[in-house]
Scaffold this active site. Structure first.
Site, PDB file in Angstrom:
ATOM      1  N   ARG A   1      34.712  45.781  37.291  1.00 34.28           N
ATOM      2  CA  ARG A   1      34.208  44.967  38.408  1.00 34.28           C
ATOM      3  C   ARG A   1      35.043  45.091  39.684  1.00 34.28           C
ATOM      4  O   ARG A   1      34.633  44.607  40.729  1.00 34.28           O
ATOM      5  CB  ARG A   1      34.103  43.498  37.970  1.00 34.28           C
ATOM      6  CG  ARG A   1      32.882  43.232  37.119  1.00 34.28           C
ATOM      7  CD  ARG A   1      32.725  41.754  36.833  1.00 34.28           C
ATOM      8  NE  ARG A   1      33.631  41.318  35.781  1.00 34.28           N
ATOM      9  CZ  ARG A   1      34.066  40.066  35.647  1.00 34.28           C
ATOM     10  NH1 ARG A   1      33.711  39.150  36.532  1.00 34.28           N
ATOM     11  NH2 ARG A   1      34.872  39.729  34.661  1.00 34.28           N
TER      12      ARG A   1
ATOM     13  N   GLU B   1      35.670  33.506  20.110  1.00 28.95           N
ATOM     14  CA  GLU B   1      35.270  34.129  21.373  1.00 28.95           C
ATOM     15  C   GLU B   1      33.912  33.590  21.808  1.00 28.95           C
ATOM     16  O   GLU B   1      33.060  33.272  20.969  1.00 28.95           O
ATOM     17  CB  GLU B   1      35.213  35.655  21.215  1.00 28.95           C
ATOM     18  CG  GLU B   1      36.566  36.294  21.021  1.00 28.95           C
ATOM     19  CD  GLU B   1      37.552  35.928  22.119  1.00 28.95           C
ATOM     20  OE1 GLU B   1      37.251  36.161  23.291  1.00 28.95           O
ATOM     21  OE2 GLU B   1      38.635  35.393  21.792  1.00 28.95           O
TER      22      GLU B   1
ATOM     23  N   GLY C   1      37.654  32.488  25.140  1.00 30.01           N
ATOM     24  CA  GLY C   1      37.829  32.111  23.738  1.00 30.01           C
ATOM     25  C   GLY C   1      38.129  30.622  23.671  1.00 30.01           C
ATOM     26  O   GLY C   1      38.930  30.107  24.438  1.00 30.01           O
TER      27      GLY C   1
ATOM     28  N   TYR D   1      60.896  54.711  75.649  1.00 34.72           N
ATOM     29  CA  TYR D   1      61.181  55.235  74.316  1.00 34.72           C
ATOM     30  C   TYR D   1      62.662  55.557  74.183  1.00 34.72           C
ATOM     31  O   TYR D   1      63.236  56.263  75.028  1.00 34.72           O
ATOM     32  CB  TYR D   1      60.357  56.511  74.054  1.00 34.72           C
ATOM     33  CG  TYR D   1      60.691  57.148  72.720  1.00 34.72           C
ATOM     34  CD1 TYR D   1      60.556  56.425  71.530  1.00 34.72           C
ATOM     35  CD2 TYR D   1      61.163  58.461  72.640  1.00 34.72           C
ATOM     36  CE1 TYR D   1      60.876  56.984  70.300  1.00 34.72           C
ATOM     37  CE2 TYR D   1      61.484  59.026  71.409  1.00 34.72           C
ATOM     38  CZ  TYR D   1      61.339  58.285  70.246  1.00 34.72           C
ATOM     39  OH  TYR D   1      61.661  58.835  69.031  1.00 34.72           O
TER      40      TYR D   1
HETATM   41  C1  UD1 Z   1      40.574  37.560  25.962  1.00 34.49           C
HETATM   42  C2  UD1 Z   1      40.650  36.684  24.705  1.00 34.49           C
HETATM   43  C3  UD1 Z   1      40.022  35.327  25.017  1.00 34.49           C
HETATM   44  C4  UD1 Z   1      40.685  34.683  26.207  1.00 34.49           C
HETATM   45  C5  UD1 Z   1      40.668  35.614  27.401  1.00 34.49           C
HETATM   46  C6  UD1 Z   1      41.500  35.052  28.503  1.00 34.49           C
HETATM   47  C7  UD1 Z   1      40.526  38.261  22.884  1.00 34.49           C
HETATM   48  C8  UD1 Z   1      39.664  38.822  21.805  1.00 34.49           C
HETATM   49  N1  UD1 Z   1      39.960  37.351  23.644  1.00 34.49           N
HETATM   50  O1  UD1 Z   1      39.213  37.732  26.322  1.00 34.49           O
HETATM   51  O2  UD1 Z   1      40.109  34.503  23.881  1.00 34.49           O
HETATM   52  O3  UD1 Z   1      40.042  33.455  26.529  1.00 34.49           O
HETATM   53  O4  UD1 Z   1      41.241  36.903  27.038  1.00 34.49           O
HETATM   54  O5  UD1 Z   1      41.342  35.812  29.663  1.00 34.49           O
HETATM   55  O6  UD1 Z   1      41.669  38.600  22.980  1.00 34.49           O
HETATM   56  N2  UD1 Z   1      42.806  44.985  26.872  1.00 34.49           N
HETATM   57  C9  UD1 Z   1      43.407  46.128  26.400  1.00 34.49           C
HETATM   58  N3  UD1 Z   1      42.765  46.859  25.464  1.00 34.49           N
HETATM   59  C10 UD1 Z   1      41.558  46.486  24.951  1.00 34.49           C
HETATM   60  C11 UD1 Z   1      40.949  45.308  25.454  1.00 34.49           C
HETATM   61  C12 UD1 Z   1      41.604  44.577  26.417  1.00 34.49           C
HETATM   62  O7  UD1 Z   1      44.503  46.497  26.823  1.00 34.49           O
HETATM   63  O8  UD1 Z   1      41.061  47.207  24.091  1.00 34.49           O
HETATM   64  C13 UD1 Z   1      43.525  44.228  27.884  1.00 34.49           C
HETATM   65  C14 UD1 Z   1      42.761  44.086  29.191  1.00 34.49           C
HETATM   66  O9  UD1 Z   1      43.110  45.127  30.073  1.00 34.49           O
HETATM   67  C15 UD1 Z   1      43.249  42.734  29.694  1.00 34.49           C
HETATM   68  C16 UD1 Z   1      43.542  41.965  28.415  1.00 34.49           C
HETATM   69  O10 UD1 Z   1      43.686  42.913  27.404  1.00 34.49           O
HETATM   70  O11 UD1 Z   1      44.445  42.878  30.415  1.00 34.49           O
HETATM   71  C17 UD1 Z   1      42.441  40.963  28.063  1.00 34.49           C
HETATM   72  O12 UD1 Z   1      41.231  41.661  27.931  1.00 34.49           O
HETATM   73  P1  UD1 Z   1      39.869  41.076  28.477  1.00 34.49           P
HETATM   74  O13 UD1 Z   1      38.774  41.977  28.091  1.00 34.49           O
HETATM   75  O14 UD1 Z   1      39.991  40.686  29.891  1.00 34.49           O
HETATM   76  O15 UD1 Z   1      39.809  39.700  27.673  1.00 34.49           O
HETATM   77  P2  UD1 Z   1      38.597  39.099  26.925  1.00 34.49           P
HETATM   78  O16 UD1 Z   1      38.191  39.989  25.805  1.00 34.49           O
HETATM   79  O17 UD1 Z   1      37.600  38.730  27.906  1.00 34.49           O
END
Ligand code: UD1
Ligand code: MG
Length: 459
Positions: free
Chosen positions: A8, A151, A135, A367
């Site tokens: 995004r 979640e 979550g 200058y």
């Molecule tokens: C996650 C939590 C959720 C919480 C939310 C808060 C999980 C399953 N869920 O949600 O409970 O309320 O954060 O913002 O953890 N990332 C990786 N590798 C991956 C996936 C994600 O490095 O495979 C990193 C992303 O870059 C980010 C962070 O982990 O920095 C969180 O990932 P994001 O997808 O934003 O979180 P949610 O799954 O929405």
């Protein structure tokens, strides 16, 4: 965790490298970890891994043993943390942070670590008016023991009513983390390995799960879009402004100040609207900065006044402005400008890699590059140092009390002897003797009663 894509943001730059307050989002998280005296920091990269690793290695604090592990492909937050396990020692506590959550305060994380106490799973949580997408913290009964994090996509309608959410930040004893992560599966709505599933494992193992609930949403707010980035930038800047005012700095409008680096102010400093400070800037006691100034990597001594629309950028060499100096309006100070006390630099004057001693003045349209200027020198309007011969830079030395008239060109290398005067419009190519008047221009010729040409009559 910094492997996510950040779709995004609609940018080619990896999300965690977007800047807030002049620093990459991920840098904020790393700097916060450094404040906790973490034993090591492991950054999990994926999307744009090479770029993220290069950017961070270049600027991260050396005190922190920074390591990178790659997560390819990205199969969820639990899978992400699994990649880091080989780097982590069992006798420690792992604090899990997200690279896109820049405003968490070290004191909040310290409280979370205290709750964990090296023994228990501790979650940072927050009650949200609109918890959609997050979550949810499922408790035994309202306010009771934590049982699970569900979640949003997996939650029942009843669970979606829960307003307490998981922030994405937890502290967990590493040896327990290791056993719990080995039990993860991806049988859920998103087909991902959820880090949050370890809460159920802790409960099943009879270990308490504790929640540290905070009320300041900004501390756990993530950046997913340019709008959110801008919102957090304003919050960050307001915090900076409040901290400055707290210690006495007077800001014409705290909403119109941007500090993208470190600004240190003495007593009775006044800053007018729309000023931007970058890198390291220090303002001595009683310094006044006018509206619309951009000041980077500079040290401004006590009592100096920087008039509106002045641009100062010291880059690596720095800029020094002496006590009681008057700069601007519309002045430009570049790297290596070192101005002594009571120096005056006026409108449309550019100074680069030059030293001006006490009381020297260059007030209009001039200058000074690669110059050494003595005390009380007066440098006329429109005069320049021709410091560059097309291949090399040369120095101009203007000794004390020299008066350089208007529109002079000083062709470096050249030295103007102390107390000398340079006639306006001179192009000076040779050294001048102390005390002498030097003029180097075509002599004035006047033809008496000269008749101007007149138009010929037509036809
Ligand atoms: C996650 C939590 C959720 C919480 C939310 C808060 C999980 C399953 N869920 O949600 O409970 O309320 O954060 O913002 O953890 N990332 C990786 N590798 C991956 C996936 C994600 O490095 O495979 C990193 C992303 O870059 C980010 C962070 O982990 O920095 C969180 O990932 P994001 O997808 O934003 O979180 P949610 O799954 O929405
Ligand atoms: Mg996700």
């Amino acid at each position: 965790m910094a492997a996510g894509k950040g779709t995004r943001m609609k940018s080619t730059l990896p999300k965690v490298l977007h800047r807030l307050g002049g620093r990459a989002l991920l840098r904020h998280v790393i700097d916060c970890a450094a404040l906790l005296s973490a034993r090591q920091a492991v950054v999990i990269t994926g999307h744009g891994a090479a770029e993220v690793e290069a950017a961070l290695s270049a600027e991260a604090p050396a005190s922190l043993g920074l390591q990178f592990v790659r997560q390819e492909p990205q199969l969820g937050t639990g899978h992400a943390v699994q990649q880091a396990l080989p780097q982590l020692a069992d006798d420690g506590v792992t604090l899990i942070l997200s690279g896109d959550v820049p405003l968490t305060q070290a004191s909040t994380l310290q409280a979370l670590l205290a709750l964990c106490a090296g023994q228990q799973l501790a979650l940072l949580t927050l009650a949200m008016p609109d918890p959609t997408g997050y979550g949810r913290i499922v408790r035994e009964n309202s306010g009771g023991k934590v049982l699970a994090i569900v979640e949003h996509k997996d939650a029942s309608d009843a669970q979606r009513q829960i307003s307490e959410i998981y922030s994405g930040i937890m502290a967990v004893p590493t040896r327990l983390l290791r056993t719990w992560l080995s039990r993860l599966d991806n049988k859920n709505a998103q087909g991902e390995y959820y880090l949050t599933d370890i809460v159920q494992f802790a409960v099943a193992d009879g270990l308490p799960v504790l929640a540290h609930q905070i009320t300041d949403a900004a501390q756990v707010a993530g950046v997913n879009s340019p709008v959110q980035l801008a919102e957090l930038e304003r919050i960050y800047q307001r915090r900076n402004a409040d901290a400055l005012m707290e210690q006495g700095t007077r800001l014409a409008d705290p909403a119109r100040l941007d500090v993208r680096g470190q600004l240190v102010c003495g007593r009775d400093v006044e800053i007018d609207v729309n000023c931007v400070f970058e890198g390291r800037v220090s303002l001595g006691d009683g310094v006044r900065v006018g509206a619309n100034c951009v000041i980077a990597n500079a040290s401004i001594a006590a009592g100096a006044v920087i008039h509106p629309f002045t641009h100062i950028d010291g880059e690596k060499l720095g800029v020094e402005v002496g006590e009681g100096a008057l700069i601007g309006p519309f002045a430009r100070l570049r790297p290596g400008a070192k101005l002594g006390a009571e120096v005056h630099i006026g409108n449309f004057v550019e100074v680069k890699n030059s030293t001006l001693a006490k009381g020297a003045k260059a007030n209009h349209l001039a200058y000074l590059g690669d110059a050494t200027v003595g005390e009380r020198v007066n440098y006329g309007a429109g005069s320049i140092t021709a410091n560059y011969d097309g291949a090399n830079k040369h120095r101009t030395v203007i000794e004390a009390d020299v008066h350089v008239g208007s529109n002079c060109v000083l062709i470096a290398p050249v030295t103007l002897g102390a107390g000398g005067t340079i006639g306006g419009g001179s192009t000076i190519t040779k050294d001048t003797a102390p005390g002498a008047l030097s003029v180097a221009r075509g002599k004035q010729v006047s033809i008496a009663n000269w008749a101007r040409p007149v138009k010929k009559a037509k036809g």
